[in-house]
Write a protein that holds these residues in place. Structure first.
Motif, mmCIF file in Angstrom:
data_model
loop_
_atom_site.group_PDB
_atom_site.id
_atom_site.type_symbol
_atom_site.label_atom_id
_atom_site.label_comp_id
_atom_site.label_asym_id
_atom_site.label_seq_id
_atom_site.Cartn_x
_atom_site.Cartn_y
_atom_site.Cartn_z
ATOM 1 N N GLY A 22 -32.947 36.345 -65.877
ATOM 2 C CA GLY A 22 -33.008 37.584 -66.023
ATOM 3 C C GLY A 22 -32.133 38.169 -66.960
ATOM 4 O O GLY A 22 -32.160 39.172 -67.701
ATOM 5 N N ALA A 23 -31.063 37.435 -67.281
ATOM 6 C CA ALA A 23 -30.006 37.825 -68.426
ATOM 7 C C ALA A 23 -30.848 37.716 -69.917
ATOM 8 O O ALA A 23 -30.370 38.168 -70.966
ATOM 9 N N VAL A 24 -31.763 36.995 -69.908
ATOM 10 C CA VAL A 24 -32.479 36.634 -71.273
ATOM 11 C C VAL A 24 -33.707 37.482 -71.386
ATOM 12 O O VAL A 24 -34.098 38.051 -72.102
ATOM 13 N N GLU A 25 -34.421 37.353 -70.041
ATOM 14 C CA GLU A 25 -35.929 37.966 -70.008
ATOM 15 C C GLU A 25 -36.036 38.688 -68.655
ATOM 16 O O GLU A 25 -36.867 37.913 -67.962
ATOM 17 N N PRO A 26 -35.580 39.779 -68.263
ATOM 18 C CA PRO A 26 -35.529 40.445 -66.903
ATOM 19 C C PRO A 26 -37.139 40.574 -66.602
ATOM 20 O O PRO A 26 -37.474 40.853 -65.354
ATOM 21 N N THR A 27 -37.925 40.737 -67.467
ATOM 22 C CA THR A 27 -39.542 41.068 -67.058
ATOM 23 C C THR A 27 -39.768 39.611 -66.002
ATOM 24 O O THR A 27 -40.466 39.936 -65.078
ATOM 25 N N ILE A 28 -39.469 38.446 -66.654
ATOM 26 C CA ILE A 28 -39.909 37.450 -66.298
ATOM 27 C C ILE A 28 -39.171 37.153 -64.809
ATOM 28 O O ILE A 28 -39.861 36.491 -63.724
ATOM 29 N N ALA A 29 -38.111 37.417 -64.769
ATOM 30 C CA ALA A 29 -37.114 37.243 -63.269
ATOM 31 C C ALA A 29 -38.044 38.360 -62.525
ATOM 32 O O ALA A 29 -38.172 37.972 -61.216
ATOM 33 N N GLY A 30 -37.914 39.489 -62.744
ATOM 34 C CA GLY A 30 -38.805 40.363 -62.036
ATOM 35 C C GLY A 30 -40.227 39.935 -61.426
ATOM 36 O O GLY A 30 -40.484 40.152 -60.346
ATOM 37 N N ALA A 31 -40.970 39.501 -62.288
ATOM 38 C CA ALA A 31 -41.964 38.810 -61.825
ATOM 39 C C ALA A 31 -42.319 37.763 -60.887
ATOM 40 O O ALA A 31 -42.798 37.655 -59.972
ATOM 41 N N ILE A 32 -40.984 36.970 -60.982
ATOM 42 C CA ILE A 32 -40.994 35.798 -60.037
ATOM 43 C C ILE A 32 -40.641 36.316 -58.834
ATOM 44 O O ILE A 32 -41.136 35.958 -57.726
ATOM 45 N N ARG A 33 -39.675 37.333 -58.682
ATOM 46 C CA ARG A 33 -39.239 37.944 -57.523
ATOM 47 C C ARG A 33 -40.455 38.659 -56.686
ATOM 48 O O ARG A 33 -40.662 38.296 -55.680
ATOM 49 N N ALA A 34 -41.340 39.247 -57.762
ATOM 50 C CA ALA A 34 -42.507 40.110 -56.767
ATOM 51 C C ALA A 34 -43.454 38.772 -56.632
ATOM 52 O O ALA A 34 -43.979 39.438 -55.663
ATOM 53 N N LEU A 475 -42.370 33.303 -44.725
ATOM 54 C CA LEU A 475 -42.560 31.989 -45.838
ATOM 55 C C LEU A 475 -41.292 31.768 -46.236
ATOM 56 O O LEU A 475 -40.309 32.760 -46.777
ATOM 57 N N TYR A 476 -40.771 30.639 -46.288
ATOM 58 C CA TYR A 476 -39.553 30.042 -46.551
ATOM 59 C C TYR A 476 -38.460 31.024 -45.553
ATOM 60 O O TYR A 476 -37.807 31.702 -46.277
ATOM 61 N N PRO A 477 -38.456 30.920 -44.522
ATOM 62 C CA PRO A 477 -37.423 31.472 -43.515
ATOM 63 C C PRO A 477 -36.255 31.077 -44.030
ATOM 64 O O PRO A 477 -35.775 29.889 -44.250
ATOM 65 N N GLY A 478 -35.374 32.210 -44.036
ATOM 66 C CA GLY A 478 -34.035 32.287 -44.481
ATOM 67 C C GLY A 478 -33.680 32.344 -45.786
ATOM 68 O O GLY A 478 -32.468 32.615 -46.406
ATOM 69 N N LEU A 479 -34.677 32.082 -46.675
ATOM 70 C CA LEU A 479 -34.564 32.230 -48.236
ATOM 71 C C LEU A 479 -34.372 33.618 -48.606
ATOM 72 O O LEU A 479 -35.305 34.403 -48.463
ATOM 73 N N ASP A 480 -33.328 33.964 -49.090
ATOM 74 C CA ASP A 480 -32.833 35.518 -49.485
ATOM 75 C C ASP A 480 -32.388 35.594 -50.949
ATOM 76 O O ASP A 480 -31.345 34.796 -51.272
ATOM 77 N N LEU A 481 -33.171 36.438 -51.686
ATOM 78 C CA LEU A 481 -32.908 36.401 -53.029
ATOM 79 C C LEU A 481 -32.060 37.740 -53.429
ATOM 80 O O LEU A 481 -31.647 37.763 -54.404
ATOM 81 N N ASN A 482 -31.630 38.312 -52.346
ATOM 82 C CA ASN A 482 -30.693 39.358 -52.866
ATOM 83 C C ASN A 482 -29.261 39.307 -52.499
ATOM 84 O O ASN A 482 -29.059 38.154 -51.783
#
Length: 482
Positions: A22-34, A475-482
């Motif tokens: 995200g520090a380089v290209e936030p659009t890509i980081a956002g798409a991965i999260r989405a 899906l991926y129980p316990g995996l938290d990106l926040n």
């Protein structure tokens, strides 16, 4: 059925990775999260998709990506490939052990690449011709129709016989617009018009008349097992090489659901596969073969492949190691059991299925009885949070674009932990949607093959019901990106 993983460690790894991205290209980081959010909130029924483990996914993001490594283990055209050698050898060893195969080549970037390697290896093994070297020196996109004609003649006008596209075969099995249909004179075998099943006597009769160099078995939309012992008998009778494309059902072979005559590896001269789909690995391809084809297969690079994707080979090794664990056999059997439950759930609610059922991981619906096309069905189901793909049915009057069918499969939701009861409920939700679709008309007043209206409230109701199922199997129980 989700593979166990350390959720705390994985969460930290992905959060840190997304922060760097995200520090380089936030659009890509956002798409991965989405994308993770979308996959968590939808019923994924695409037969060719699955969920790779966090270990497999994380293996693809590392320094191996920076290394060129044309050649094979111990015989590279670049220096400093010792770590790539370790990775490729580990992946090949796991593949040979998992499938009890004499030789494994793990460099192909995709299933189509794996098939191309197999085609050229079979040609090279059977025919010595300078045309092979001449063709490899020219980019495939630069070959004209005249070039292809010259090449085919130089190679003896070799022939390929594979399952037709509308019967469930793949476009690389001799479909004329595909490179496989340009490399070879091709012919196709279909299925019985009444049952939708393979008729081995007719396949044999076609092979005797056509006399192919390559007989291809395998499918992308055929909901039954294939007797590979019979296919090998046919190949041997006409002097053909038996090539099996098991990209869709490799996980059922690895998981020992398909054994004996239904396991292609001991019967085929060459077997190709993808490493995702039911095998639950990274996107990529692989070739397994008998010893007499090993040298030719290993020349896939530079014949048709570029530099190996070392990071993906590493991920293949991880996924194949996972598939060698006993729990993968439990998973594979559940995939097959769930497919039967899904098929039965649809049929008892009046849906017509090609072959009236399934013996593998996929189900093929004929939606024409609803007065809609496959494209309309696919779009309406997506509106309701059910992800599928339209697919032609045998002798489809709507062709390959609009289609009359929808293909669905159980590998992904089985990974999430869905069982037979949940798949029966999924069947009910699908029928609710399909029966609520009305085609609209074109400007000329004819029924549209693409546009439709979904009855009010159906999409929201279905999404709510789906959420209840999905919440029970995160899906991926316990995996938290926040």
């Amino acid at each position: 059925m989700t593979q166990p993983f350390d959720a705390t460690a994985a969460s930290a790894a992905y959060r840190n990775a997304l922060e760097v991205i995200g520090a380089v290209e936030p659009t890509i980081a956002g798409a991965i999260r989405a994308e993770l959010d979308d996959q968590r909130s939808s019923l994924k029924l695409i037969a060719s998709e699955n969920y790779a483990s966090p270990a497999t996914l994380l293996t693809m993001g590392n320094w191996l990506s920076d290394k060129y490594a044309e050649g094979t283990v111990g015989h590279r055209f670049y220096a400093g490939c010792q770590n790539v050698d370790t990775v490729e050898q580990a992946a090949a060893d796991h593949a040979k052990a998992l499938f009890d195969a004499p030789h494994a080549y793990v460099q192909p970037h995709s299933g189509i690449d794996a098939n191309l390697v197999a085609f050229w290896a079979i040609l090279a093994n059977r025919i010595e011709s300078p045309a092979l070297a001449q063709a490899s020196a020219k980019h495939v996109n630069d070959l004209s129709d005249e070039d292809w004609t010259t090449l085919r003649k130089a190679l003896g006008d070799q022939k390929m016989l594979g399952m037709s596209l509308d019967a469930g075969g793949h476009l690389t099995h001799g479909f004329r617009p595909n490179i496989s249909g340009k490399m070879f004179h091709q012919s196709s075998y279909g299925t019985d018009p009444e049952t939708g099943l393979l008729d081995y006597d007719k396949v044999a009769a076609t092979a005797r008349e056509f006399k192919p160099l390559i007989l291809i078995a395998g499918y992308s939309a055929y909901p039954r097992k294939i007797d590979f012992a019979k296919m090998r008998e046919i190949a041997d009778e006409v002097g053909a090489t038996l090539m099996v494309d098991m990209a869709h059902f490799a996980g059922l072979v690895a998981g020992k659901v398909f054994t004996g005559d239904f396991d292609p590896v001991p019967h085929a001269h060459v077997t190709t596969t993808t490493t995702h789909k039911s095998l639950r690995g990274p996107r990529g391809g692989m070739v397994l073969c008998q010893p007499e084809y090993a040298d030719a297969v290993d020349r896939g690079c530079p014949m048709v492949l570029g530099g190996p994707l070392s990071q993906v080979m590493a991920a293949k090794a991880v996924a194949l190691a996972e598939a060698r664990r006993p729990e993968f056999q439990t998973y594979a059997q559940a995939v097959a059991d769930n497919a039967v439950a899904l098929a039965e759930g649809l049929m008892k609610r009046g849906v017509k299925l090609v072959t009236d059922g399934t013996e593998n991981h996929l189900v093929l619906l004929d939606v024409s009885s609803y007065g809609i096309t496959g494209r309309q069905a696919e779009s309406a189901l997506l509106d309701a949070g059910i992800v599928t793909n339209r697919n032609a049915v045998p002798r489809d009057p709507n062709g390959a674009w609009y289609t009359s069918g929808v293909r669905i499969g159980t590998p992904a939701l089985t990974t999430r932990g869905f069982g037979v009861d949940e798949f029966d409920r999924v069947a009910e939700l699908m029928v609710d949607v399909l029966s609520s679709v009305t085609p609209t008309t074109t400007s000329a007043g004819a029924a549209s093959k693409a546009k439709y209206v979904l009855a009010d409230g159906v999409a929201d109701k279905t999404r709510a019901a789906s959420a209840e199922l999905l919440d029970k199997h995160p899906l991926y129980p316990g995996l938290d990106l926040n």
